[in-house]
Design a protein around this motif. Structure first.
Motif, short mmCIF file in Angstrom:
data_model
loop_
_atom_site.label_atom_id
_atom_site.label_comp_id
_atom_site.label_asym_id
_atom_site.label_seq_id
_atom_site.Cartn_x
_atom_site.Cartn_y
_atom_site.Cartn_z
N CYS A 139 -3.76 7.16 -8.92
CA CYS A 139 -3.65 6.47 -7.64
C CYS A 139 -3.85 7.44 -6.49
O CYS A 139 -4.56 7.14 -5.52
CB CYS A 139 -2.29 5.77 -7.54
N GLY A 156 1.35 -2.33 1.30
CA GLY A 156 1.34 -3.06 0.04
C GLY A 156 1.94 -4.43 0.23
O GLY A 156 3.12 -4.54 0.58
N GLU A 163 3.50 -1.78 -10.45
CA GLU A 163 2.34 -1.42 -9.63
C GLU A 163 2.76 -1.03 -8.22
O GLU A 163 2.19 -0.12 -7.62
CB GLU A 163 1.35 -2.59 -9.57
N CYS A 167 1.91 2.52 -6.49
CA CYS A 167 1.19 2.62 -5.21
C CYS A 167 2.00 3.41 -4.19
O CYS A 167 1.47 4.28 -3.49
CB CYS A 167 0.88 1.22 -4.68
N PHE A 279 -2.92 -2.87 -0.44
CA PHE A 279 -2.84 -3.42 -1.79
C PHE A 279 -2.30 -4.85 -1.71
O PHE A 279 -1.30 -5.11 -1.04
CB PHE A 279 -1.89 -2.59 -2.66
N VAL A 315 -7.36 -3.75 -1.97
CA VAL A 315 -7.32 -3.59 -3.42
C VAL A 315 -6.52 -4.75 -3.99
O VAL A 315 -5.36 -4.97 -3.60
CB VAL A 315 -6.69 -2.25 -3.83
N VAL A 317 -4.43 -6.56 -6.85
CA VAL A 317 -3.59 -6.18 -7.98
C VAL A 317 -3.24 -7.42 -8.79
O VAL A 317 -2.56 -8.32 -8.27
CB VAL A 317 -2.30 -5.48 -7.49
N PHE A 359 -7.86 -3.63 -8.89
CA PHE A 359 -6.92 -2.51 -9.06
C PHE A 359 -7.33 -1.63 -10.24
O PHE A 359 -7.28 -0.39 -10.15
CB PHE A 359 -5.51 -3.06 -9.27
#
Length: 852
Positions: A139, A156, A163, A167, A279, A315, A317, A359
């Protein structure tokens, strides 16, 4: 705690075996105390620097140098004039460390993170220290490849999962700044789950009245909000370059939230900090239902402002996958038999809306070593937001070193978390307790259990069952959760023992925060859960990413009390409102602090030196008397700055201008410190009632209405009448036994009353007032009791007395997007018109109650 006291005593040459002596030393020898915390907790320094642990204010640099620097006190203009002692304390000057470096467990085969879903279809996911090390390395490498650098912001919008931790650790490993938000949407399915307390501005609301001492036990963990989050998008014709207008909402019905309601949500937050990368969870389960967030993620990303290198990267996830060696994902299903198609397989790249990057693709490639970026002690690590009920949310920047020291002190000393212990703290990413709980990874040999979903699905025993199955030693939840379990007759100690596991034998600490932990909650936990558990109510705030008052494994537990003040936290209760003379006799502050200790300390820069006493406190309330929570000595987890507050004026106004001429942190809570050194918090000071000049904390009244079985919820405010204040109590009544429906109005309220709810008859109103009068005073008794459909809350589960006070006086309520149910304010506007004589109350509906 005992081992720390021995080390502190050896270093200081004092006998610090008693708690009052230890706390007194911790707030008088500030530098020596925090250096001892650093050594005892094993802070991993990359460079120990040139200064001591604490340095008093120094003259400002010459003006006119220009530019900015990242370091002590966060982002500061060079040449910016320093303020008072509290704001300008320097910590570990010249030292370098990395936040993620300190949190990363050893790369061994021991489990460090267990992720648990509400669904029995999904097996628990487990990460070893070795596996976590590889994922964080990938990451961090991917973030650097994407152009993220030291000081950049990364957000995020994620569920509570492994996850999210990967992150956050990857972001902080490279010196970037993390901001987490929950991706939780609302749901209409599943059982009604109680609102979990917790708030973004001050999260412990201690219980109220003194109760007999309970046994001494091992520690408590606290919880945060179970707030469901709905991101509601702006109209499609809005320019993609404009700041987004979407919102969070913990309501149980998605249809209750409109796009206009979401104006202040994410845009008030992420729009302030311009993240370079975000994210997004692509979906999640809650209350047994699947929620797809793909379109939401795409639209949110398109509405964020550009950074200096262009649009922010997104991104995507997937939910509940097990990452393979090459970054690919597969669903981690449990073998439960039957049809498990309620959960979809991971989204393929073709299913992912552009421009989101998958991801697994983002993490692809090889990396085994983490290159930790050295940062200054006060380098920004987290950005946290207040609830925003009085305006735009405060955008608080927290430093790496101060956050780490405060949280390790609380977890290792006050919570006694050691090797082999396992923490489960129910929270979402949006609340500070997620950050707080993540710090358990810094304790060698300890592990973290993350729970995602509804704690009421399939029933309220969910968290207890997970605790038993995973061998949790420290469990955190809110008083609302414990109260709901009590009300529904859950008996975790018996139920978990009958499940075939070891039950709750390993559980030794329960923490609670977010609202008052009532004395009856204490009694229920010791009777229904475990008789030898350490139950700790804790209180602090997003403002400090830690606690002012909390538990202590070496002290007795008293029902309704926080056990003690935190080490290093020089807290007392101030009488008056900042313009008056002192109220009450000079008395003890929490932790038995000496009366002739410092008020504005200039603390030692070398071990063994003692702070100089400048003057005695001028406003300190006597023990047992209520007052404003203030902290008189600097502590390292104060925010380093507010984002975008270039001259520091908003920061100083928020905490340091409540008491004229006194440089103290005023936190905004209304407290008393007991004769035993414990703490009782009666609510926010801005919601304190003042009938006849007597200050009353609203939580005192709520403590009494909780004992009325016909009352589901309540809110107390003050109505200004002829230069005085009358207490008005709004109540939401419960449905009749065996009948459903929503809450409704009653006698004296302008709305119709559903006939399947209790009615506010004269008998019930008298009962409410009698309970308040008998347990408190006649000053606490409301002049009027009015029934309402619902009580307004922030999205983080906090009652909004200030907003209701404005509503009943016909004033404008700002920032409605901070509220979970803003439509509920209309009934308070209408009630206010009637209370002020501008409109009549309608005739009461016919009584239909069947009061027992």
């Amino acid at each position: 705690m005992d081992a720390f006291a021995r080390l502190a005593g050896e270093r200081s040459g004092r006998d610090l075996r008693s708690w009052p002596d230890l706390h007194r030393w911790s707030v008088s020898e500030v530098g020596e105390f925090w250096q001892t915390v650093s050594d005892f907790c094993g802070i991993k320094w990359l460079d120990r620097g040139i200064g001591s642990a604490y340095t008093p204010p120094r003259p400002s640099p010459k003006p006119g140098v220009g530019g900015t620097e990242m370091g002590q006190r966060g982002v500061r203009d060079r040449g910016q004039e320093r303020g008072g002692a509290m704001t300008d304390a320097l910590w570990f000057e010249g030292a370098k460390l990395n936040f993620a470096h300190n949190l990363m467990p050893l790369p061994t085969d021991d489990e460090v993170i267990v992720s648990v879903s509400e669904s029995a279809e999904l097996a628990s996911r487990r990460l070893t220290g070795k596996e976590l090390h590889v994922l964080v390395a990938r990451c961090a490498r991917a973030l650097r490849s994407a152009g993220v650098r030291k000081g950049d912001r990364v957000a995020g919008v994620l569920v509570n999962s492994q996850e999210a931790l990967v992150c956050m650790l990857g972001v902080t490993a490279i010196g970037a700044v993390w901001r987490g938000l929950t991706s939780r949407l609302t749901t209409t399915s599943g059982p009604r789950v109680p609102r979990v307390g917790g708030c973004e501005e001050g999260w412990g609301r201690a219980p109220l009245s003194p109760h007999p001492t309970l046994p001494k036990h091992a520690i408590l963990l606290s919880t945060l909000s179970l707030v469901r989050t709905l991101l509601s998008l702006p109209p499609p014709n809005r320019s993609p370059r404009s700041l987004s207008r979407f919102h969070f909402s913990p309501n149980l019905a998605p249809s209750s939230c409109s796009p206009d309601f979401g104006v202040g949500g994410v845009s008030d937050r992420l729009g302030q900090i311009s993240p370079k990368l975000v994210f997004f969870s692509l979906g999640y389960l809650y209350g047994g239902r699947w929620h797809d967030c793909r379109g939401l993620a795409k639209d949110v990303l398109s509405r964020l402002p550009d950074t200096e290198q262009g649009p922010p990267l997104g991104v995507g996830v997937p939910y509940w996958t097990t990452l393979g060696d090459e970054g690919g994902g597969s669903v981690n299903r449990a073998d439960v038999g039957g049809d498990s198609r309620s959960y979809p397989d991971p989204l393929s790249v073709s299913d992912l809306p552009a421009p989101l990057v998958p991801f697994e693709e983002f993490l692809s490639g090889s990396a085994t070593e983490i290159e930790f970026e050295p940062t200054a002690f006060d380098h920004p690590v987290f950005i946290m937001f207040s609830s925003g009920t009085t305006g735009l949310p405060k955008c608080m920047v927290h430093g790496a070193g101060g956050t780490l020291l405060q949280q390790k002190k609380e977890l290792e000393l006050h919570c006694d978390i050691q090797r082999g212990d396992r923490l489960l703290f129910f929270s979402t990413l949006g609340w500070m307790m997620w950050n707080w709980a993540a710090a358990v990874l810094s304790i060698e040999g300890a592990s973290l259990v993350s729970f995602d979903g509804s704690p009421g699905h399939p029933d309220l025993a969910a968290l207890w069952k997970v605790s038993a199955e995973e061998g949790v030693t420290h469990l955190g939840a809110s008083p609302k959760y414990f109260g709901a379990c009590k009300q529904k007759g859950v008996v975790p100690g018996v139920d978990c023992a009958a499940s075939g596991s070891d039950g709750l034998k390993k559980l030794r600490t329960i923490l609670s925060t977010g609202s008052p932990l009532l004395p009856e909650h204490f009694q229920w936990i010791y009777q229904a859960v475990k008789g030898d558990v350490h139950l700790a109510s804790i209180s602090g705030g997003t403002d400090i990413l830690g606690c002012f008052a909390l538990g202590n494994p070496t002290l007795p537990v008293r029902a309704g009390h926080l056990q003690c003040l935190g080490l290093g936290m020089d807290v007392c209760a101030y009488g008056g409102d900042g313009s008056q003379e002192a109220v009450g006799e000079p008395g003890g502050s929490g932790g038995e602090v000496d009366r002739d200790r410092v008020d504005h300390p200039v603390v030692a820069t070398a071990p063994g030196a003692v702070a100089a006493a400048l003057k005695p406190p001028s406003r300190e309330a006597a023990r047992g008397e209520m007052g404003e929570l203030v902290c008189r000595t600097p502590f390292p987890s104060m925010p380093v700055s507010f984002w975008g507050d270039s001259d520091g004026s908003k920061y100083r106004s928020a905490y340091f201008e409540a008491f004229k001429g006194e440089d103290v942190w005023a936190h905004g809570d209304y407290i008393k410190i007991t004769e035993e050194g414990g703490v009782v918090i009666s609510g926010r000071s801005d919601a304190v009632l003042n009938p006849g000049g007597v200050r009353i904390g609203t939580a005192e009244i709520y403590r009494q209405t909780e004992m009325v079985p016909e009352v589901e919820d309540s809110l107390a405010v003050g109505l200004r009448v002829d230069g005085d204040v009358e207490v008005v109590l709004f109540v939401k009544l419960v449905p009749m036994a065996g009948e459903g429906g929503r809450g409704g109005g009653g006698e004296g309220h302008p709305s119709q009353n559903p006939k399947n709810h209790y009615v506010l008859t004269g008998e019930l109103e008298g009962k409410i007032k009698a309970i308040i009068r008998s347990n408190l005073t006649s000053r606490h008794v409301p002049k009027r009791v009015i029934v309402v459909d619902s009580i307004p809350y922030t999205r983080s589960g906090k009652k909004v007395e200030v907003a209701v006070t404005k509503a009943i006086h016909g004033e404008t309520v700002n920032n409605l997007s901070a509220l979970a149910n803003p439509d509920s304010l209309q009934q308070f506007h209408e009630a206010g018109r009637a209370l002020r004589g501008l409109a009549p109350f309608p005739p009461p509906p016919p009584p239909v109650s069947r009061l027992q």
